[in-house]
Design a protein around this motif. Structure first.
Motif, PDB file in Angstrom:
ATOM      1  N   ILE A  72       0.837  -1.210   0.000  1.00  0.00           N
ATOM      2  CA  ILE A  72       0.000   0.000   0.000  1.00  0.00           C
ATOM      3  C   ILE A  72       0.874   1.264   0.000  1.00  0.00           C
ATOM      4  O   ILE A  72       0.511   2.275  -0.602  1.00  0.00           O
ATOM      5  CB  ILE A  72      -1.021   0.013   1.155  1.00  0.00           C
ATOM      6  N   THR A  73       2.040   1.201   0.638  1.00  0.00           N
ATOM      7  CA  THR A  73       2.945   2.355   0.632  1.00  0.00           C
ATOM      8  C   THR A  73       3.447   2.622  -0.785  1.00  0.00           C
ATOM      9  O   THR A  73       3.537   3.766  -1.216  1.00  0.00           O
ATOM     10  CB  THR A  73       4.118   2.143   1.597  1.00  0.00           C
ATOM     11  N   ARG A  74       3.746   1.566  -1.520  1.00  0.00           N
ATOM     12  CA  ARG A  74       4.187   1.719  -2.909  1.00  0.00           C
ATOM     13  C   ARG A  74       3.073   2.337  -3.757  1.00  0.00           C
ATOM     14  O   ARG A  74       3.326   3.217  -4.585  1.00  0.00           O
ATOM     15  CB  ARG A  74       4.588   0.355  -3.467  1.00  0.00           C
ATOM     16  N   ILE A  75       1.853   1.879  -3.557  1.00  0.00           N
ATOM     17  CA  ILE A  75       0.713   2.459  -4.277  1.00  0.00           C
ATOM     18  C   ILE A  75       0.605   3.945  -3.950  1.00  0.00           C
ATOM     19  O   ILE A  75       0.442   4.786  -4.840  1.00  0.00           O
ATOM     20  CB  ILE A  75      -0.601   1.726  -3.929  1.00  0.00           C
ATOM     21  N   LEU A  76       0.703   4.292  -2.668  1.00  0.00           N
ATOM     22  CA  LEU A  76       0.602   5.689  -2.234  1.00  0.00           C
ATOM     23  C   LEU A  76       1.675   6.551  -2.893  1.00  0.00           C
ATOM     24  O   LEU A  76       1.381   7.633  -3.408  1.00  0.00           O
ATOM     25  CB  LEU A  76       0.719   5.773  -0.711  1.00  0.00           C
ATOM     26  N   ILE A  77       2.896   6.084  -2.884  1.00  0.00           N
ATOM     27  CA  ILE A  77       3.992   6.861  -3.475  1.00  0.00           C
ATOM     28  C   ILE A  77       3.736   7.077  -4.971  1.00  0.00           C
ATOM     29  O   ILE A  77       3.915   8.189  -5.485  1.00  0.00           O
ATOM     30  CB  ILE A  77       5.344   6.173  -3.220  1.00  0.00           C
ATOM     31  N   ASN A  78       3.300   6.044  -5.658  1.00  0.00           N
ATOM     32  CA  ASN A  78       2.978   6.195  -7.087  1.00  0.00           C
ATOM     33  C   ASN A  78       1.858   7.208  -7.297  1.00  0.00           C
ATOM     34  O   ASN A  78       1.916   8.032  -8.218  1.00  0.00           O
ATOM     35  CB  ASN A  78       2.592   4.845  -7.697  1.00  0.00           C
ATOM     36  N   LYS A  79       0.833   7.165  -6.451  1.00  0.00           N
ATOM     37  CA  LYS A  79      -0.277   8.119  -6.566  1.00  0.00           C
ATOM     38  C   LYS A  79       0.221   9.550  -6.306  1.00  0.00           C
ATOM     39  O   LYS A  79      -0.220  10.489  -6.968  1.00  0.00           O
ATOM     40  CB  LYS A  79      -1.413   7.771  -5.598  1.00  0.00           C
ATOM     41  N   CYS A  80       1.103   9.710  -5.330  1.00  0.00           N
ATOM     42  CA  CYS A  80       1.663  11.041  -5.047  1.00  0.00           C
ATOM     43  C   CYS A  80       2.365  11.602  -6.279  1.00  0.00           C
ATOM     44  O   CYS A  80       2.150  12.755  -6.657  1.00  0.00           O
ATOM     45  CB  CYS A  80       2.661  10.964  -3.888  1.00  0.00           C
ATOM     46  N   TYR A  81       3.192  10.772  -6.896  1.00  0.00           N
ATOM     47  CA  TYR A  81       3.916  11.230  -8.074  1.00  0.00           C
ATOM     48  C   TYR A  81       2.964  11.510  -9.242  1.00  0.00           C
ATOM     49  O   TYR A  81       3.172  12.456 -10.004  1.00  0.00           O
ATOM     50  CB  TYR A  81       4.999  10.239  -8.475  1.00  0.00           C
ATOM     51  N   ASP A  82       1.918  10.712  -9.369  1.00  0.00           N
ATOM     52  CA  ASP A  82       0.929  10.959 -10.417  1.00  0.00           C
ATOM     53  C   ASP A  82       0.266  12.324 -10.235  1.00  0.00           C
ATOM     54  O   ASP A  82       0.123  13.091 -11.192  1.00  0.00           O
ATOM     55  CB  ASP A  82      -0.152   9.872 -10.425  1.00  0.00           C
ATOM     56  N   ILE A  83      -0.146  12.618  -9.014  1.00  0.00           N
ATOM     57  CA  ILE A  83      -0.811  13.905  -8.743  1.00  0.00           C
ATOM     58  C   ILE A  83       0.160  15.060  -8.923  1.00  0.00           C
ATOM     59  O   ILE A  83      -0.195  16.105  -9.465  1.00  0.00           O
ATOM     60  CB  ILE A  83      -1.459  13.897  -7.343  1.00  0.00           C
ATOM     61  N   ARG A  84       1.412  14.867  -8.492  1.00  0.00           N
ATOM     62  CA  ARG A  84       2.398  15.944  -8.683  1.00  0.00           C
ATOM     63  C   ARG A  84       2.640  16.222 -10.153  1.00  0.00           C
ATOM     64  O   ARG A  84       2.771  17.385 -10.555  1.00  0.00           O
ATOM     65  CB  ARG A  84       3.708  15.605  -7.977  1.00  0.00           C
ATOM     66  N   LYS A  85       2.704  15.188 -10.957  1.00  0.00           N
ATOM     67  CA  LYS A  85       2.885  15.401 -12.401  1.00  0.00           C
ATOM     68  C   LYS A  85       1.709  16.171 -12.975  1.00  0.00           C
ATOM     69  O   LYS A  85       1.877  17.055 -13.805  1.00  0.00           O
ATOM     70  CB  LYS A  85       3.029  14.059 -13.126  1.00  0.00           C
ATOM     71  N   LYS A  86       0.517  15.801 -12.527  1.00  0.00           N
ATOM     72  CA  LYS A  86      -0.697  16.458 -13.021  1.00  0.00           C
ATOM     73  C   LYS A  86      -0.715  17.938 -12.624  1.00  0.00           C
ATOM     74  O   LYS A  86      -1.131  18.791 -13.390  1.00  0.00           O
ATOM     75  CB  LYS A  86      -1.921  15.748 -12.457  1.00  0.00           C
ATOM     76  N   ASN A  87      -0.242  18.238 -11.436  1.00  0.00           N
ATOM     77  CA  ASN A  87      -0.276  19.606 -10.922  1.00  0.00           C
ATOM     78  C   ASN A  87       1.049  20.343 -11.107  1.00  0.00           C
ATOM     79  O   ASN A  87       1.237  21.405 -10.532  1.00  0.00           O
ATOM     80  CB  ASN A  87      -0.615  19.607  -9.430  1.00  0.00           C
TER      81      ASN A  87
END
Length: 166
Positions: A72-87
């Motif tokens: 779940i931590t790996r999923i979270l980190i990937n989601k963080c990077y996805d949102i940062r790229k978007k923003n």
């Protein structure tokens, strides 16, 4: 650990209550890791929400329940990077939040960690705050263990310099 494994097994069978308890157990850890990558509370909340949804959808694919926290931590980190790229191109000073008075105790540490490059900060948080071992951090971030050790050492050195300058 046994409770975590049991909850994961129940949640994999579709038990929503077990999944809810599992997420409640992980919430503080998820927040700390997301906070080390994201700065706005809204983005942190979005990231955690996306992570929980993704976890629920993909939980049946988790082969080994004892690795749930790492997964779940790996999923979270990937989601963080996805949102940062978007923003990436958005800069909003209105989102900057002054620290609360009750945070004064940790304010200096938070400032010191914020001064670190992200590649050091996330490893420092995962190691010291979340208690992950070097091997686990290596798995989560998909980098060699030697890189984790080097970044931990450099992060410590940079914190030492930061505190000496203060």
């Amino acid at each position: 650990m046994e409770q975590l494994i049991q909850l994961v097994q129940e949640a994999k069978k579709g038990d929503a209550d077990a999944f809810t308890r599992l997420m409640q157990m992980q919430m503080q850890s998820l927040y700390k890791v997301a906070k080390s990558i994201m700065w706005s509370d809204e983005d942190i909340a979005d990231t955690i929400q996306d992570t929980i949804f993704s976890c629920w959808r993909n939980l049946k694919g988790l082969k080994e329940p004892r690795y749930f926290k790492t997964w779940i931590t790996r999923i979270l980190i990937n989601k963080c990077y996805d949102i940062r790229k978007k923003n990436q191109n958005l800069i909003c000073l209105d989102e900057y939040e002054e620290p609360a008075a009750c945070d004064e105790y940790n304010l200096e540490l938070k400032e010191a960690l914020a001064a670190l490059d992200e590649k050091y900060r996330i490893i420092m948080i995962l190691f010291y705050s979340e208690g992950y071992r070097i091997r686990e951090i290596s798995d989560i971030l998909k980098i060699p263990e030697s890189t984790v050790k080097t970044r931990l050492q450099r992060g410590r050195e940079k914190l030492e310099v930061y505190y000496k300058e203060k």
